[in-house]
Design a protein around this motif. Structure first.
Motif, PDB file in Angstrom:
ATOM      1  N   GLU A 188      -0.128   6.751  -0.759  1.00 34.76           N
ATOM      2  CA  GLU A 188      -1.490   6.388  -1.183  1.00 34.76           C
ATOM      3  C   GLU A 188      -1.420   5.087  -1.957  1.00 34.76           C
ATOM      4  O   GLU A 188      -0.749   5.018  -2.985  1.00 34.76           O
ATOM      5  CB  GLU A 188      -2.102   7.486  -2.052  1.00 34.76           C
ATOM      6  CG  GLU A 188      -2.387   8.759  -1.288  1.00 34.76           C
ATOM      7  CD  GLU A 188      -3.012   9.841  -2.155  1.00 34.76           C
ATOM      8  OE1 GLU A 188      -3.053   9.697  -3.398  1.00 34.76           O
ATOM      9  OE2 GLU A 188      -3.451  10.846  -1.580  1.00 34.76           O
ATOM     10  N   ASP A 189      -2.092   4.069  -1.445  1.00 35.63           N
ATOM     11  CA  ASP A 189      -2.143   2.760  -2.094  1.00 35.63           C
ATOM     12  C   ASP A 189      -0.756   2.265  -2.509  1.00 35.63           C
ATOM     13  O   ASP A 189      -0.554   1.780  -3.620  1.00 35.63           O
ATOM     14  CB  ASP A 189      -3.090   2.806  -3.297  1.00 35.63           C
ATOM     15  CG  ASP A 189      -4.522   3.132  -2.874  1.00 35.63           C
ATOM     16  OD1 ASP A 189      -4.931   2.714  -1.768  1.00 35.63           O
ATOM     17  OD2 ASP A 189      -5.225   3.824  -3.639  1.00 35.63           O
ATOM     18  N   GLY A 190       0.206   2.412  -1.597  1.00 32.56           N
ATOM     19  CA  GLY A 190       1.548   1.892  -1.809  1.00 32.56           C
ATOM     20  C   GLY A 190       2.474   2.769  -2.618  1.00 32.56           C
ATOM     21  O   GLY A 190       3.607   2.373  -2.903  1.00 32.56           O
ATOM     22  N   VAL A 191       2.031   3.973  -2.986  1.00 28.15           N
ATOM     23  CA  VAL A 191       2.832   4.881  -3.795  1.00 28.15           C
ATOM     24  C   VAL A 191       3.097   6.164  -3.012  1.00 28.15           C
ATOM     25  O   VAL A 191       2.170   6.752  -2.436  1.00 28.15           O
ATOM     26  CB  VAL A 191       2.113   5.218  -5.122  1.00 28.15           C
ATOM     27  CG1 VAL A 191       2.900   6.256  -5.930  1.00 28.15           C
ATOM     28  CG2 VAL A 191       1.889   3.955  -5.939  1.00 28.15           C
ATOM     29  N   ALA A 192       4.351   6.585  -2.983  1.00 28.24           N
ATOM     30  CA  ALA A 192       4.693   7.853  -2.327  1.00 28.24           C
ATOM     31  C   ALA A 192       4.121   8.988  -3.168  1.00 28.24           C
ATOM     32  O   ALA A 192       4.426   9.099  -4.355  1.00 28.24           O
ATOM     33  CB  ALA A 192       6.206   7.998  -2.204  1.00 28.24           C
TER      34      ALA A 192
END
Length: 160
Positions: A131-135
């Motif tokens: 989500e938005d570059g975060v695991a």
């Protein structure tokens, strides 16, 4: 190994599109929105071709209905990934990512040494919700298993 809450490393990969093969970075692919990234040890290998990719192909619309993009990655060159995409009937929008030098795989800490099988360094079989570059969720298969990285498991993980 990447953990929930970690940012996806910024690495250049090759993305197979209807226009051809494009170099792009992980920030462009996974920096905004929700994406399920699943990885297979190799294109055209038995479990990968008979069960893993087909599960995501048949459930692609269900992911899209939930506002989730889907990306498939393998440590193969982009020409192999392009041929696999075509032979597997991958729908437009399901991203095929070639990590030919295993740079992203290594940056994630998910490499698998398959040298004893003549395959060199590959990716472990896994799936993660980004989500938005975060695991946000990371599911890594135990050797020889195919349970937690399935499309069905990831549909449950992303919710409705």
């Amino acid at each position: 190994m990447i953990q929930p809450g970690d940012r996806i490393p910024e690495v250049v990969v090759q993305h197979i599109t209807p226009k051809g093969i494009e170099k792009t970075d992980t920030l462009a692919l996974f920096g905004t929105g929700r994406t399920v990234l699943f990885a297979v040890p190799g294109a055209f290998t038995p479990t990968c071709s008979e069960r893993h990719l087909p599960g995501y192909v048949s459930n692609f619309d269900a992911f899209r209905e939930r506002g989730v993009d889907v990306a498939c990655m393998a440590v193969n060159d982009p020409f192999v990934m392009q041929a696999w995409m075509q032979s597997a009937g991958v729908p437009e929008g399901l991203r095929m990512v070639a990590d030919g030098n295993a740079e992203l795989t290594r940056a994630l800490g998910l490499e698998l040494d398959a040298s004893s099988y003549g395959m060199g360094i590959r990716s472990k079989r896994f799936a993660m919700l980004i989500e938005d570059g975060v695991a946000r969720q990371v599911f890594v298969e135990a050797p020889g298993e195919f349970r937690v990285s399935t499309a069905e498991n990831m549909l449950e993980a992303v919710g409705g």
